[in-house]
Motif scaffolding. Structure first.
Motif, PDB file in Angstrom:
ATOM      1  N   HIS A 132      26.752  36.234  39.536  1.00  0.00           N
ATOM      2  CA  HIS A 132      27.515  35.244  38.772  1.00  0.00           C
ATOM      3  C   HIS A 132      28.941  35.115  39.295  1.00  0.00           C
ATOM      4  O   HIS A 132      29.535  34.035  39.238  1.00  0.00           O
ATOM      5  N   ALA A 133      29.486  36.208  39.847  1.00  0.00           N
ATOM      6  CA  ALA A 133      30.827  36.147  40.431  1.00  0.00           C
ATOM      7  C   ALA A 133      30.843  35.249  41.662  1.00  0.00           C
ATOM      8  O   ALA A 133      31.824  34.543  41.911  1.00  0.00           O
ATOM      9  N   HIS A 134      29.764  35.253  42.430  1.00  0.00           N
ATOM     10  CA  HIS A 134      29.674  34.354  43.587  1.00  0.00           C
ATOM     11  C   HIS A 134      29.733  32.898  43.142  1.00  0.00           C
ATOM     12  O   HIS A 134      30.441  32.079  43.745  1.00  0.00           O
ATOM     13  N   GLU A 135      28.996  32.578  42.111  1.00  0.00           N
ATOM     14  CA  GLU A 135      28.978  31.203  41.615  1.00  0.00           C
ATOM     15  C   GLU A 135      30.363  30.800  41.097  1.00  0.00           C
ATOM     16  O   GLU A 135      30.852  29.701  41.363  1.00  0.00           O
ATOM     17  N   ALA A 136      31.008  31.718  40.364  1.00  0.00           N
ATOM     18  CA  ALA A 136      32.292  31.409  39.745  1.00  0.00           C
ATOM     19  C   ALA A 136      33.415  31.256  40.771  1.00  0.00           C
ATOM     20  O   ALA A 136      34.246  30.351  40.680  1.00  0.00           O
ATOM     21  N   LYS A 137      33.434  32.125  41.782  1.00  0.00           N
ATOM     22  CA  LYS A 137      34.541  32.124  42.744  1.00  0.00           C
ATOM     23  C   LYS A 137      34.306  31.209  43.938  1.00  0.00           C
ATOM     24  O   LYS A 137      35.247  30.664  44.509  1.00  0.00           O
ATOM     25  N   LEU A 138      33.041  31.054  44.330  1.00  0.00           N
ATOM     26  CA  LEU A 138      32.732  30.351  45.574  1.00  0.00           C
ATOM     27  C   LEU A 138      32.077  28.989  45.368  1.00  0.00           C
ATOM     28  O   LEU A 138      32.128  28.146  46.260  1.00  0.00           O
ATOM     29  N   GLY A 139      31.416  28.790  44.249  1.00  0.00           N
ATOM     30  CA  GLY A 139      30.713  27.531  44.034  1.00  0.00           C
ATOM     31  C   GLY A 139      29.390  27.488  44.785  1.00  0.00           C
ATOM     32  O   GLY A 139      28.798  28.512  45.108  1.00  0.00           O
TER      33      GLY A 139
END
Length: 400
Positions: free
Chosen positions: A136-143
């Protein structure tokens, strides 16, 4: 191979796929070319041999060739740490548990190397191949992993602020590593990755229909991206929006658009050990190095996207290679030594030196790429995905 077209047409008739374009090249010529179904269902536009496809991770071998060209020129080595050019990845932390808290980390035992990027043993991740908070951090920070509004520098900074899922070199974990490799190539060359690929690969090979951005005059040829539902309801158009200008973010891990004939030129160069039609991109020994397995037996014991992917294959510098043809029958067909790498939207290719053959299979079948999507991949798959293995097996059966 006359049975191939009716079999693939059946998947279109069932509504599992909108259509496909396939090529079989053997012994110096295209021996079969098929364009079946629609590239645009609502517009009633048929698939054609020159239809454009988002080839997703079939981009990775292209980016890898560009990096190998720089290695031949002495601009970097496999053993170089990437922090030489990318300080964003200094002093990385590593999750104690790949699915655990982002705060529960240990220092990386060593820096990420260029080889780690090629082989997906960097410890980096994709949101869709991960579980827990890091996904989920990948989605939040990187899109999105494919369409992104960040600049390369901003994206690299954001990625470097996330902990690694594994220690560098520890195991194969499919990730943004080839995107990082592409931006590394761009930094060394001092220009955007798209310009590097055009000058070094596309123009020399005559790949005039391959790029990260599609000019308005070509958009009518682009196949729509469709999502198939397990309940059998009609295909849903989930195509990416077009942009008025090229994006600064050019994903070397999955952003290219191409055609069957353009990719055939690249695949023939690969089959020709770095050369095609008198144009040489890399030395034969470099291509041999690229296609040789670099994963240990222990690393090959791990599953990939929930499948025993490495049961019959190894992974080199940007491509997988069949090591055991008999064991490979569960997922497709090919002789030992055949190599390639597929794309998330069902695009697939394989070069087979033993049979002097190249197969290309292009569809636009969307799959989940959000956080923890790997769990969805382990369940029931849309019927259309059987078309690729079916195509492979029928072509190889025709050779027997």
């Amino acid at each position: 191979m006359g049975a191939v077209a009716p079999a693939l047409q059946g998947l279109v008739d069932q509504g599992a796929l909108s259509g496909m374009v396939t090529l079989v090249w053997r012994g110096g010529e295209v021996v079969q070319s098929l364009a079946i179904g629609k590239r645009d269902i609502a517009g009633d536009l048929p698939m054609a041999r020159d239809t454009l496809f988002r080839i997703a991770s079939m981009t990775k071998p292209v980016t890898s060739i560009a990096a190998l060209m720089l290695i031949e020129e002495g601009k970097l080595t496999l053993d170089d740490t990437i922090t030489r050019w990318m300080p964003e990845f200094k002093d990385m932390r590593v999750l104690k548990d790949p699915a655990g808290s982002l705060d529960d980390t240990v220092p990386a035992a060593r820096d990420i190397t260029v080889e780690d990027l090629f082989t997906h043993r960097s410890g980096l991740a994709y949101g869709f191949t991960s579980m827990g908070p890091i996904a989920h951090a990948h989605e939040a920070k990187l899109g999105s992993p494919l369409v992104n509004s960040l600049s390369p520098d901003a994206w690299l900074k954001a990625l470097g602020e996330l902990p690694l899922s594994y220690q560098p070199g520890e195991r194969f974990h499919y990730s943004h590593a080839t995107d990082v490799l592409g931006f590394l190539v761009a930094r060394i060359e001092g220009r955007p990755l798209g310009e590097v690929l055009k000058a070094r690969i596309f123009d020399p090979l005559g790949m005039s229909d391959t790029s990260f951005w599609l000019a308005p005059g070509k958009r009518d040829r682009l196949a729509k991206l469709y999502e198939a539902n397990i309940d059998g309801s009609p295909l849903k158009d989930v195509s990416f929006p077009q942009t008025d200008a090229p994006s600064a973010f050019e994903a070397g891990g999955g952003g290219l658009i191409s055609t069957a004939d353009d990719y055939l030129k690249f695949a023939r160069m690969m089959l020709g050990r770095g050369e095609v039609d008198g144009v040489r991109l890399v030395k034969p020994e470099t291509l041999d190095l690229m296609t040789a397995n670099r994963l240990s037996e222990t690393q090959r014991e791990h599953t990939f996207l929930g499948m025993p992917f490495w049961l019959s294959q190894g992974f080199g510098l940007g491509v997988s290679t069949i090591l055991d043809a008999q064991k490979h029958e569960w997922m497709g067909a090919g002789a030992a030594g055949a190599f390639g790498w597929p794309g998330a939207f069902g695009t697939w290719w394989q070069a087979d030196p033993a049979n002097d053959m190249i197969l290309i299979y292009l569809i636009q079948d969307s799959m989940p790429l959000g956080p923890e999507a790997v769990t969805a991949m382990q369940g029931q798959r849309p019927t259309g995905r059987i078309g690729g293995p079916m195509f492979q097996k029928m072509v190889y059966a025709a050779l027997a």
